[in-house]
Write an enzyme that holds these catalytic residues in place. Sequence first.
Site, PDB file in Angstrom:
ATOM      1  N   HIS A  47      40.826  43.695  31.103  1.00  0.00           N
ATOM      2  CA  HIS A  47      41.324  44.877  31.803  1.00  0.00           C
ATOM      3  C   HIS A  47      42.636  45.310  31.161  1.00  0.00           C
ATOM      4  O   HIS A  47      43.315  44.514  30.486  1.00  0.00           O
ATOM      5  CB  HIS A  47      41.560  44.576  33.284  1.00  0.00           C
ATOM      6  CG  HIS A  47      40.297  44.402  34.077  1.00  0.00           C
ATOM      7  ND1 HIS A  47      40.267  44.340  35.454  1.00  0.00           N
ATOM      8  CD2 HIS A  47      39.008  44.289  33.659  1.00  0.00           C
ATOM      9  CE1 HIS A  47      39.019  44.197  35.864  1.00  0.00           C
ATOM     10  NE2 HIS A  47      38.237  44.155  34.801  1.00  0.00           N
ATOM     11  N   GLU A  49      45.629  45.867  32.313  1.00  0.00           N
ATOM     12  CA  GLU A  49      46.821  45.107  32.696  1.00  0.00           C
ATOM     13  C   GLU A  49      46.853  43.749  32.001  1.00  0.00           C
ATOM     14  O   GLU A  49      47.907  43.310  31.511  1.00  0.00           O
ATOM     15  CB  GLU A  49      46.854  44.896  34.218  1.00  0.00           C
ATOM     16  CG  GLU A  49      46.917  46.194  35.022  1.00  0.00           C
ATOM     17  CD  GLU A  49      45.544  46.696  35.443  1.00  0.00           C
ATOM     18  OE1 GLU A  49      44.559  46.508  34.675  1.00  0.00           O
ATOM     19  OE2 GLU A  49      45.434  47.283  36.534  1.00  0.00           O
ATOM     20  N   CYS A  77      43.174  45.616  40.055  1.00  0.00           N
ATOM     21  CA  CYS A  77      42.076  44.934  40.745  1.00  0.00           C
ATOM     22  C   CYS A  77      42.576  43.558  41.191  1.00  0.00           C
ATOM     23  O   CYS A  77      43.682  43.152  40.828  1.00  0.00           O
ATOM     24  CB  CYS A  77      40.886  44.806  39.798  1.00  0.00           C
ATOM     25  SG  CYS A  77      41.100  43.493  38.566  1.00  0.00           S
TER      26      CYS A  77
HETATM   27 ZN   LIG Z   1      41.912  44.388  36.634  1.00  0.00          ZN
END
Ligand SMILES: [Zn+2]
Length: 150
Positions: A47, A49, A77
């Site tokens: 992801h 991040e 998330c």
């Molecule tokens: Zn994430």
Amino acid sequence: MRRAIALAVQNVKSERGGPFAALITRDDEIIAAGTNVVTSAGDPTAHAEITAIRRACDKLGTFDLSGYTLYTSCEPCPMCFGAVYWARLDRVYYAATHAEAAQVGFDDSHIYEEIDRTPEERSIPMRRVLEDESWAPFETWTEYEDRIEY
Ligand SMILES: [Zn+2]
């Protein structure tokens, strides 16, 4: 934040992954950028991040991002939420909400619901095994004098 949003748009067009990007900053300086590269890297944990945190830590030679700020094009998330705390970031700014991400196919609400369930109730079975032997790594850790605390 506009830079993160622009990177997220560019990431879609480059076909590297989902519509997400993140930046790690300190004192208005961009230390590292990351985009979602799940599909191109074949890595479900890639992801934006996570990618940004890994790049910042690699660049800075640390696992501790105290004093740094995360800008992300979308609310983290559950995995990235946890990573923010493990990285000890000072603060997070996000643009889109996870409810908005859900509208375009990135619904993580079921993961939040799983966290509150007991292991037996979760949709992915999680069962404790080898309970009697499970303490060995912790015993080694607590007795190991040269351990690097984090
Ligand atoms: Zn994430």
